[in-house]
Each structure stands twice: as structure tokens, then as C-alpha cells.
Motif scaffolding. Structure first.
Motif, PDB file in Angstrom:
ATOM      1  N   PHE A  79     -10.909  11.882   5.112  1.00 53.61           N
ATOM      2  CA  PHE A  79      -9.723  11.479   4.729  1.00 53.61           C
ATOM      3  C   PHE A  79      -9.937  11.018   3.503  1.00 53.61           C
ATOM      4  CE2 PHE A  79      -7.665   7.260   4.465  1.00 53.61           C
ATOM      5  CZ  PHE A  79      -6.613   7.779   5.163  1.00 53.61           C
ATOM      6  N   CYS A  80     -10.852  10.635   3.447  1.00 54.44           N
ATOM      7  CA  CYS A  80     -11.134  10.087   1.607  1.00 54.44           C
ATOM      8  C   CYS A  80     -10.768  11.300   1.077  1.00 54.44           C
ATOM      9  CB  CYS A  80     -12.825  10.048   1.419  1.00 54.44           C
ATOM     10  SG  CYS A  80     -12.587   8.429   2.196  1.00 54.44           S
ATOM     11  N   ASP A  81     -11.453  12.470   0.853  1.00 53.99           N
ATOM     12  CA  ASP A  81     -11.694  13.689   0.324  1.00 53.99           C
ATOM     13  C   ASP A  81     -10.399  14.853   0.418  1.00 53.99           C
ATOM     14  OD1 ASP A  81     -13.697  16.427  -0.633  1.00 53.99           O
ATOM     15  OD2 ASP A  81     -12.096  17.019   0.170  1.00 53.99           O
ATOM     16  N   ILE A  82      -9.515  14.098   1.631  1.00 51.05           N
ATOM     17  CA  ILE A  82      -8.288  14.715   0.919  1.00 51.05           C
ATOM     18  C   ILE A  82      -7.527  13.757   0.020  1.00 51.05           C
ATOM     19  CG2 ILE A  82      -5.870  14.793   2.398  1.00 51.05           C
ATOM     20  CD1 ILE A  82      -7.765  15.732   5.281  1.00 51.05           C
ATOM     21  N   HIS A  83      -7.520  12.654   0.348  1.00 52.83           N
ATOM     22  CA  HIS A  83      -6.951  11.821  -0.710  1.00 52.83           C
ATOM     23  C   HIS A  83      -7.017  11.791  -1.795  1.00 52.83           C
ATOM     24  CE1 HIS A  83      -5.101  10.246   3.396  1.00 52.83           C
ATOM     25  NE2 HIS A  83      -4.586  10.358   3.037  1.00 52.83           N
ATOM     26  N   ILE A  84      -8.429  12.054  -1.460  1.00 50.00           N
ATOM     27  CA  ILE A  84      -8.947  12.177  -3.233  1.00 50.00           C
ATOM     28  C   ILE A  84      -8.482  12.607  -4.448  1.00 50.00           C
ATOM     29  CG2 ILE A  84     -11.040  12.531  -4.953  1.00 50.00           C
ATOM     30  CD1 ILE A  84     -12.363  10.338  -3.343  1.00 50.00           C
ATOM     31  N   ARG A  85      -8.621  14.446  -3.439  1.00 45.57           N
ATOM     32  CA  ARG A  85      -7.934  15.728  -4.096  1.00 45.57           C
ATOM     33  C   ARG A  85      -6.215  15.437  -3.651  1.00 45.57           C
ATOM     34  NH1 ARG A  85     -11.288  20.183  -3.213  1.00 45.57           N
ATOM     35  NH2 ARG A  85     -12.565  19.036  -2.001  1.00 45.57           N
ATOM     36  N   ASN A 122       0.759  -1.669   0.547  1.00 43.48           N
ATOM     37  CA  ASN A 122       0.456   0.253   0.147  1.00 43.48           C
ATOM     38  C   ASN A 122       1.045   0.998  -0.566  1.00 43.48           C
ATOM     39  OD1 ASN A 122       0.348  -1.056   2.884  1.00 43.48           O
ATOM     40  ND2 ASN A 122      -0.562   1.436   2.805  1.00 43.48           N
ATOM     41  N   ASP A 123       0.472   2.753  -0.412  1.00 41.61           N
ATOM     42  CA  ASP A 123       0.945   3.466  -0.621  1.00 41.61           C
ATOM     43  C   ASP A 123       0.174   4.658   0.047  1.00 41.61           C
ATOM     44  OD1 ASP A 123       2.238   6.067  -0.948  1.00 41.61           O
ATOM     45  OD2 ASP A 123       2.669   5.459  -3.074  1.00 41.61           O
ATOM     46  N   PRO A 124       0.314   5.174   1.828  1.00 43.57           N
ATOM     47  CA  PRO A 124      -0.036   5.785   1.821  1.00 43.57           C
ATOM     48  C   PRO A 124      -0.452   7.467   1.592  1.00 43.57           C
ATOM     49  CG  PRO A 124       1.558   5.547   3.437  1.00 43.57           C
ATOM     50  CD  PRO A 124       1.855   4.685   2.487  1.00 43.57           C
ATOM     51  N   GLU A 125       0.568   7.592   1.257  1.00 46.00           N
ATOM     52  CA  GLU A 125       0.731   9.156  -0.055  1.00 46.00           C
ATOM     53  C   GLU A 125      -1.021   9.859  -0.513  1.00 46.00           C
ATOM     54  OE1 GLU A 125       1.790  12.834  -0.719  1.00 46.00           O
ATOM     55  OE2 GLU A 125       2.785  12.197   1.052  1.00 46.00           O
ATOM     56  N   THR A 126      -1.077   8.746  -1.058  1.00 42.26           N
ATOM     57  CA  THR A 126      -2.766   8.690  -1.975  1.00 42.26           C
ATOM     58  C   THR A 126      -3.425   7.812  -1.376  1.00 42.26           C
ATOM     59  OG1 THR A 126      -1.809   8.037  -4.324  1.00 42.26           O
ATOM     60  CG2 THR A 126      -2.095  10.438  -3.652  1.00 42.26           C
ATOM     61  N   ASP A 127      -3.679   6.801  -0.804  1.00 43.50           N
ATOM     62  CA  ASP A 127      -4.388   5.735   0.065  1.00 43.50           C
ATOM     63  C   ASP A 127      -4.705   4.868  -0.881  1.00 43.50           C
ATOM     64  OD1 ASP A 127      -6.074   4.863   2.325  1.00 43.50           O
ATOM     65  OD2 ASP A 127      -7.530   6.110   1.770  1.00 43.50           O
ATOM     66  N   ARG A 128      -3.052   4.796  -1.706  1.00 40.62           N
ATOM     67  CA  ARG A 128      -3.436   3.890  -2.249  1.00 40.62           C
ATOM     68  C   ARG A 128      -3.814   2.180  -1.408  1.00 40.62           C
ATOM     69  NH1 ARG A 128      -0.004   5.436  -8.085  1.00 40.62           N
ATOM     70  NH2 ARG A 128      -1.618   6.642  -8.594  1.00 40.62           N
TER      71      ARG A 128
END
Length: 240
Positions: free
Chosen positions: A118-124, A15-21
Motif C-alpha cells: 500500500f505504501c509502495d504504491i502511493h510513494i511512487r 486528507n487526499d487518498p490519491e497519494t495518501d496525503r
């Protein structure tokens, strides 16, 4: 993107937490291959496909989803093949297809609880141009349990009660003693905290203990043995 061998038939990416992959899984049989989750964007999907080609692994004939959350599904549009999801997941994805991605719409979904900060931040972060977001439903859906024969290895897709979401499906590879969890083991974001529902966690734990697996692949953490996973979740349960 590197595909790490885990068992005779199973590979996974970290996983990659930077963009929640999240971690993505891959099962290769003699007749076909199956992808476990689709990635969080077409860009993520392209990297996964490039990694498969570099590893000499064929692209999957099946793409199966663990639940509807964006980080596991918004890459589905980048894959060819037969896509599979639980009926509940496909229903949610059908609603997501109608979502708008302007700032006002995203803010409103946080306020109504349809989505989280949390999702909003990473979607952007993942989508600098949110006009590139394309949500797809799976081509086929099922309820309860589905067994897929890939040739010499099978994958059992099973709906479970989870503290993370109401549509979670886990994937069991009996020949390898492997269980792909997606996010079924996770808590949910509440403000800046992550919180478990005690009843749902207890029911999930009871299901896990009945499953015969040796290795669990987690959506956002390294793989674990069954005993270690159960002990970790029991500690969370007892702390509630």
C-alpha cells in the motif's frame, strides 16, 4: 490547500487518498503555532504553507509528528522551526534515512515486512522522481508525555498503545476539547486487506475512553465526536 477552522484555535486540512496525503492539523496560540504532522512530501508541505499564507495564519514554530510512517513525516524537510517526535518515532526515522529508493530495495522491504505494498504504491505516485525523497529526524524527542504552551492554548503530546503502529502519539488540546489522532485509530495493511490486532485495539479503546475530549481529528477520515468514534471502534473490536 484550504485550512478549515474547527475550533477557536484549531484548523485542519482534509486528507487526499490519491497519494495518501493525510489530514494535517494546526493549533494557533497567542505566542506560537504548532503543526500536527508534516505532510508526505516537500510538495505537500509547500501546499500546506501556501494555504497558511492565504488564510493569514503564521507558519508554525513547532512541527510535531504522530508516528514515523512516510505519509506523516516525509514532508518534514520542507518546514523550518522546532520539530518534535516521540523517541520511538525518531529512532525509526533514523533507520529510514538509510533506505534506498530503487525498485529492488523497495521490493525487498515489502518482502521483509519493513514496508507495505500500500505504501509502495502511493510513494511512487507522490514521488515520480524518488530521488527527491529526503527523510529527516525531529530535532527534539521525548518519552511519555510533553506539554507545550502556545499562549492561551496548550497541546499535550502523549504516547499511546495503538493497533496501527508501535510509536503512536496523540495530541490533546484541552482548552478546545480536541484530540488529534494521526493514524492511532487505524488498522494495518495485510496484503489487500486492513486488519486490526484485537488486543491492541482493546487497549487503545480503553485509553480513549479515559480521555476527556469532544472532537477527534482522524488522519484519513473526517473528524468525529467522541461517542461516535468509540462506537465505531467498539464495533470493529466486537467483529474480531
Amino acid at each position: 490547500m484550504r485550512w478549515n477552522p474547527l475550533t477557536e484555535h484549531v484548523f485542519y486540512t482534509e486528507n487526499d487518498p490519491e497519494t495518501d496525503r493525510p489530514c494535517i492539523g494546526y493549533v494557533k496560540g497567542e505566542k506560537a503555532a504548532l503543526l500536527m504532522d508534516a505532510g508526505n512530501s516537500p510538495a505537500h508541505g509547500a501546499l500546506l504553507q501556501e494555504g497558511l499564507r492565504e488564510a493569514g495564519l503564521p507558519l508554525p514554530q513547532y512541527i510535531a509528528l504522530t508516528h514515523a510512517h512516510w505519509d506523516h513525516t516525509y514532508g518534514l524537510c520542507s518546514w523550518e522551526g522546532v520539530s518534535l517526535a516521540g523517541e520511538k518515532t525518531n529512532e525509526i526515522l533514523g533507520k529510514m534515512k538509510e533506505w534506498q529508493w530503487d525498485d529492488a530495495s523497495m521490493k525487498r522491504r515489502i518482502e521483509t515486512g519493513e514496508d507495505s505494498a500500500f505504501c509502495d504504491i502511493h510513494i511512487r505516485k507522490e514521488y515520480p522522481d524518488r530521488g527527491q525523497i529526503r527523510v529527516e529526524q525531529a530535532k527534539l524527542s521525548f518519552a511519555g508525555q510533553l506539554r507545550i504552551d502556545l499562549g492561551g492554548v496548550t497541546v499535550v503530546l502523549k504516547e499511546v498503545v495503538s493497533p496501527h503502529a508501535g510509536d503512536c502519539v496523540v495530541f490533546f488540546v484541552p482548552e478546545d476539547g480536541l484530540l488529534f489522532l494521526g493514524d492511532a485509530y487505524c488498522s494495518v495493511p495485510v496484503g489487500e486487506d486492513w486488519v486490526y490486532d484485537k488486543e491492541l485495539l482493546g487497549r487503545f479503546l480503553a485509553e480513549l475512553e479515559q480521555m476527556e475530549f469532544a472532537i477527534a481529528v482522524k488522519g484519513h477520515h473526517p473528524p468525529q465526536g467522541k461517542a461516535e468514534l468509540i462506537a465505531e471502534l467498539k464495533a470493529e473490536y466486537q467483529a474480531l
